[in-house]
Scaffold this motif. Structure first.
Motif, PDB file in Angstrom:
ATOM      1  N   ARG A  32       0.456  -1.022   0.594  1.00  0.00           N
ATOM      2  CA  ARG A  32      -0.583   0.088   0.172  1.00  0.00           C
ATOM      3  C   ARG A  32       0.772   1.583  -0.143  1.00  0.00           C
ATOM      4  O   ARG A  32       0.684   2.149  -0.952  1.00  0.00           O
ATOM      5  N   PHE A  33       2.089   1.321   0.993  1.00  0.00           N
ATOM      6  CA  PHE A  33       2.601   2.759   0.911  1.00  0.00           C
ATOM      7  C   PHE A  33       3.134   2.447  -0.155  1.00  0.00           C
ATOM      8  O   PHE A  33       3.415   3.790  -0.888  1.00  0.00           O
ATOM      9  N   GLN A  34       3.944   1.647  -1.314  1.00  0.00           N
ATOM     10  CA  GLN A  34       4.371   2.089  -2.588  1.00  0.00           C
ATOM     11  C   GLN A  34       3.574   2.343  -3.431  1.00  0.00           C
ATOM     12  O   GLN A  34       4.150   3.321  -4.087  1.00  0.00           O
ATOM     13  N   ILE A  35       2.420   1.740  -3.840  1.00  0.00           N
ATOM     14  CA  ILE A  35       1.702   2.081  -4.468  1.00  0.00           C
ATOM     15  C   ILE A  35       0.754   4.175  -4.313  1.00  0.00           C
ATOM     16  O   ILE A  35       0.608   4.579  -5.329  1.00  0.00           O
ATOM     17  N   LEU A  36       0.676   4.763  -2.666  1.00  0.00           N
ATOM     18  CA  LEU A  36       0.262   5.525  -2.293  1.00  0.00           C
ATOM     19  C   LEU A  36       1.394   7.114  -2.730  1.00  0.00           C
ATOM     20  O   LEU A  36       1.382   7.850  -3.711  1.00  0.00           O
ATOM     21  N   GLN A  37       2.865   5.787  -2.326  1.00  0.00           N
ATOM     22  CA  GLN A  37       4.176   7.078  -3.435  1.00  0.00           C
ATOM     23  C   GLN A  37       3.970   7.281  -4.401  1.00  0.00           C
ATOM     24  O   GLN A  37       3.774   8.144  -5.085  1.00  0.00           O
ATOM     25  N   VAL A  38       3.571   5.552  -5.365  1.00  0.00           N
ATOM     26  CA  VAL A  38       3.749   6.780  -6.505  1.00  0.00           C
ATOM     27  C   VAL A  38       2.436   7.254  -7.340  1.00  0.00           C
ATOM     28  O   VAL A  38       2.821   8.135  -8.193  1.00  0.00           O
ATOM     29  N   LEU A  39       1.506   7.277  -7.388  1.00  0.00           N
ATOM     30  CA  LEU A  39       0.093   7.951  -7.318  1.00  0.00           C
ATOM     31  C   LEU A  39       0.235   9.367  -6.543  1.00  0.00           C
ATOM     32  O   LEU A  39       0.130  10.520  -7.099  1.00  0.00           O
ATOM     33  N   CYS A  40       1.335   9.616  -5.323  1.00  0.00           N
ATOM     34  CA  CYS A  40       1.831  11.490  -5.376  1.00  0.00           C
ATOM     35  C   CYS A  40       2.497  12.343  -6.122  1.00  0.00           C
ATOM     36  O   CYS A  40       2.687  12.968  -6.065  1.00  0.00           O
ATOM     37  N   LEU A  41       3.130  11.113  -7.057  1.00  0.00           N
ATOM     38  CA  LEU A  41       4.246  11.448  -7.709  1.00  0.00           C
ATOM     39  C   LEU A  41       3.221  11.172  -9.235  1.00  0.00           C
ATOM     40  O   LEU A  41       3.876  12.159 -10.011  1.00  0.00           O
ATOM     41  N   ALA A  42       3.240  10.327  -9.913  1.00  0.00           N
ATOM     42  CA  ALA A  42       2.266  10.331 -10.879  1.00  0.00           C
ATOM     43  C   ALA A  42       1.574  11.284 -11.393  1.00  0.00           C
ATOM     44  O   ALA A  42       1.517  12.046 -12.095  1.00  0.00           O
ATOM     45  N   ILE A  43       0.541  11.271 -10.210  1.00  0.00           N
ATOM     46  CA  ILE A  43      -0.765  12.450 -10.191  1.00  0.00           C
ATOM     47  C   ILE A  43      -0.372  14.160 -10.496  1.00  0.00           C
ATOM     48  O   ILE A  43      -0.422  15.047 -11.425  1.00  0.00           O
ATOM     49  N   PRO A  44       0.728  14.609 -10.166  1.00  0.00           N
ATOM     50  CA  PRO A  44       1.713  15.432 -10.421  1.00  0.00           C
ATOM     51  C   PRO A  44       2.458  15.521 -12.044  1.00  0.00           C
ATOM     52  O   PRO A  44       2.771  16.912 -12.462  1.00  0.00           O
ATOM     53  N   LEU A  45       2.691  14.671 -12.286  1.00  0.00           N
ATOM     54  CA  LEU A  45       3.710  14.654 -13.539  1.00  0.00           C
ATOM     55  C   LEU A  45       2.669  14.670 -14.740  1.00  0.00           C
ATOM     56  O   LEU A  45       3.371  15.708 -15.478  1.00  0.00           O
ATOM     57  N   VAL A  46       1.139  14.826 -14.907  1.00  0.00           N
ATOM     58  CA  VAL A  46       0.136  15.029 -15.773  1.00  0.00           C
ATOM     59  C   VAL A  46       0.127  16.520 -15.391  1.00  0.00           C
ATOM     60  O   VAL A  46       0.241  16.641 -17.255  1.00  0.00           O
ATOM     61  N   PHE A  47       0.051  16.721 -14.207  1.00  0.00           N
ATOM     62  CA  PHE A  47      -0.290  18.596 -14.512  1.00  0.00           C
ATOM     63  C   PHE A  47       1.763  19.260 -15.049  1.00  0.00           C
ATOM     64  O   PHE A  47       2.363  20.209 -15.511  1.00  0.00           O
ATOM     65  N   ILE A  48       3.127  18.825 -14.683  1.00  0.00           N
ATOM     66  CA  ILE A  48       3.756  18.805 -15.193  1.00  0.00           C
ATOM     67  C   ILE A  48       4.672  18.964 -16.888  1.00  0.00           C
ATOM     68  O   ILE A  48       5.150  19.580 -17.069  1.00  0.00           O
ATOM     69  N   ALA A  49       4.040  17.689 -17.193  1.00  0.00           N
ATOM     70  CA  ALA A  49       3.814  17.353 -18.760  1.00  0.00           C
ATOM     71  C   ALA A  49       2.770  18.098 -19.691  1.00  0.00           C
ATOM     72  O   ALA A  49       3.649  18.897 -20.194  1.00  0.00           O
ATOM     73  N   SER A  50       1.656  18.770 -18.985  1.00  0.00           N
ATOM     74  CA  SER A  50       1.647  19.788 -19.286  1.00  0.00           C
ATOM     75  C   SER A  50       1.721  21.426 -19.525  1.00  0.00           C
ATOM     76  O   SER A  50       1.438  22.105 -20.471  1.00  0.00           O
ATOM     77  N   HIS A  51       2.969  21.452 -18.401  1.00  0.00           N
ATOM     78  CA  HIS A  51       3.734  22.509 -18.414  1.00  0.00           C
ATOM     79  C   HIS A  51       4.500  22.801 -19.491  1.00  0.00           C
ATOM     80  O   HIS A  51       4.567  23.673 -20.190  1.00  0.00           O
TER      81      HIS A  51
END
Length: 551
Positions: free
Chosen positions: A15-34
């Motif tokens: 569960r920890f690794q899944i939450l950790q990946v999500l915490c970085l993966a979601i911001p990457l969507v907006f970083i790619a948009s920038h």
């Protein structure tokens, strides 16, 4: 025992690794948009000079009523060689001069012309505003659009070495929340910039902070993941970046004002700043820093999150872990040391050139979609979807084909797809070729991330990867500047991209070995003596006294 051997004891993919990946993966969507947002915020609409006869209400009332708008346009704006309205000059008519129907019969080519001294009128049918219309980045100032793109990418380039040092010195997690907060402030500030220099400064800072999030966040995720699960995590993060490109195109359909679009992709980072505080520090970094008590607390917290009741972790176990970590890093190498070893030097140079090529071709194509067609929102969605699917394709073909074969084929095909687009007039064909080129580059970039890891020895892998990423980002910075050469020779940018892509494919083919199903080298001696090569003799058959020639 190495630190990675401790991770299964606290849960290596729970569960920890899944939450950790999500915490970085979601911001990457907006970083790619920038990264590609200036396809819309720096959109160049159709434009013409502002003229008194057409755009000044009081002057328009004084014009002879027999002259309609079309006639006034002929009297005001000359035509170019293609029969379209000139964008940067107008006919000179002294104010107050009476105009009648007879003036249209004059030889218009003999009329005096002048530059757009009173500004421009922009077509607002697609986008109501952009930084181009805001600060008149047209005609003599047309290169400033590409400059703003390169400034942003230069910020990412400068950020990599600085954030790499800061994360090693102060910790990965400690650098992450400030990066999110400053990124939220700078990107939001860009939406309210009142001058072009201020906008460029904020975009540079934005790029600088994006590199911090990618580097610190990515390192944090990697250090909490075992080598068995790292390829899957890498693919997930790559898919989120591609999803960001697609998301940007969809978002641009509903937001035609550049400040609003900039604000919408910036505001979520305030929320990401708050969620980033949940992430724990890298236990591996804490151990190397001799902070055993802190590392033990973090490991127990992770075990609890994963639902594992661990009773074996002690400070003594962590001390034994660090002994192997330090033994593996006894020999310290500098950047200058790397060039002394011929095979290692060749691999670094070849992979840096391949990274330079993928960076230049990706941004050269993806930041130039306005030249492919008028519906740039659809093109952005198409590019994003192709990148998303290509990431999936890369995952499957890497397991069946060799790394070298994929890199060579994709670089060669990308160059061959780019070149014809400079000479085709049919829009649909140019779009298809561009999409195929983007797909090849995305597959190549995904492959190279694994390929470079397998080519480089463990003791200097991160240092060498830093050099390769620098080459990639230099190519990205130069890509918008290369596109400006279209103003002088229309086919020149595509010709340059094609030559670089094809040349890079030959470099990889002739100078780099295949690494599929071969052990990764641990030391520089492994690759210099041929330990990881297929044709190498077994180690026990070699002269144990062999020494590496530095040149």
């Amino acid at each position: 025992m190495a630190f990675e051997d401790l991770l299964p004891e606290v849960g290596d993919m729970g569960r920890f690794q899944i939450l950790q990946v999500l915490c970085l993966a979601i911001p990457l969507v907006f970083i790619a948009s920038h990264c590609l947002i200036e396809n819309f915020t720096a959109f160049v609409p159709e434009h013409r000079c502002w003229v008194h006869l057409l755009d000044n209400t009081s002057d328009l009332l004084n014009v002879n009523g027999n002259l309609n708008f079309s006639s006034l346009l002929k009297l005001s704006i000359p035509l170019d060689s293609n029969g379209k309205l000139e964008r940067c000059c107008r006919y000179f008519w002294p104010q107050g001069q009476p105009l009648g129907p007879n003036v249209i019969g004059q030889n218009m080519s003999q009329l005096e012309m002048e530059l757009c001294v009173d500004g421009w009128v922009y077509d607002q049918s697609l986008f109501t505003s952009s930084i181009v219309t805001e600060w008149d980045l047209v005609c003599d100032s047309w290169t400033l659009k590409s400059l703003s793109q390169s400034v942003f990418l230069a910020g990412i380039l400068v950020g990599y070495p600085i954030w790499g040092y800061l994360s090693d010195r102060f910790g990965r997690k400690r650098m992450l929340p400030p990066s999110y907060l400053m990124l939220a402030v700078s990107s939001t500030g860009a939406a309210f910039a009142q001058s072009f220099p201020v906008y460029c400064c904020l975009r540079f800072l934005l790029g600088f902070l994006i590199s911090g999030i990618i580097l610190c966040g990515g390192t944090l995720v990697i250090e909490w993941t075992t080598s068995q699960h790292r390829p899957l995590v890498a693919v997930i993060l790559s898919l989120c970046i591609s999803l960001g490109y697609l998301f940007l195109g969809v978002l641009a359909y509903g937001l035609q004002e550049w400040r609003r679009l900039q604000l919408v992709v910036s505001a979520p980072f305030f929320a990401f700043f708050l969620t980033s505080w949940w992430l724990p520090e890298s236990a591996g970094w804490l151990i190397v820093q001799n902070k055993y008590d802190d590392a033990l607390k973090v490991l127990r917290k992770v075990a609890k999150t994963n639902g594992i009741k661990d009773k074996t972790l002690t400070v003594e176990a962590l001390r034994s872990t660090v002994e192997m970590e330090l033994d593996a890093a006894q020999t310290r190498y500098t950047m200058l040391d790397l060039v002394h070893f011929p095979i290692l030097r060749t691999r670094i140079l070849c992979m840096s050139f391949a990274g330079f090529t993928t960076g230049m071709l990706f941004y050269g194509l993806s930041l130039d979609i306005q030249n492919l067609g008028s519906n740039i929102q659809m093109l952005q969605v198409l590019f994003g979807a192709s990148a998303f699917l290509s990431s999936f394709v890369a995952l499957f073909i890497m397991n069946s084909l060799g790394r070298q074969m994929i890199a060579v084929a994709c670089l060669l095909l990308a160059g061959l797809f780019v070149l014809p687009g400079a000479f085709l007039s049919e829009e649909i064909l140019r779009v298809v070729l561009a999409v195929l080129g983007i797909s090849c580059i995305v597959i190549c970039a995904s492959c190279n991330a694994v390929y470079s890891t397998e080519l480089l020895p463990t003791v200097v892998r991160y240092m060498c990867r830093g050099l390769i990423l620098t080459g990639d980002q230099i190519g990205a910075v130069l890509a918008p500047l290369v596109n400006t050469l279209r103003h002088y020779i229309p086919a020149l940018p595509q010709f340059i991209f094609a030559i670089i892509g094809i040349s890079s494919s030959f470099v990889v083919f002739f100078f780099l070995p295949e690494t599929k199903n071969k052990p990764m080298p641990d030391t520089i001696q492994d690759i210099e003596c041929g330990h990881s090569r297929e044709e190498a003799r077994p180690r026990e058959e070699r002269d144990t006294a062999v020494k590496i020639s530095q040149f």
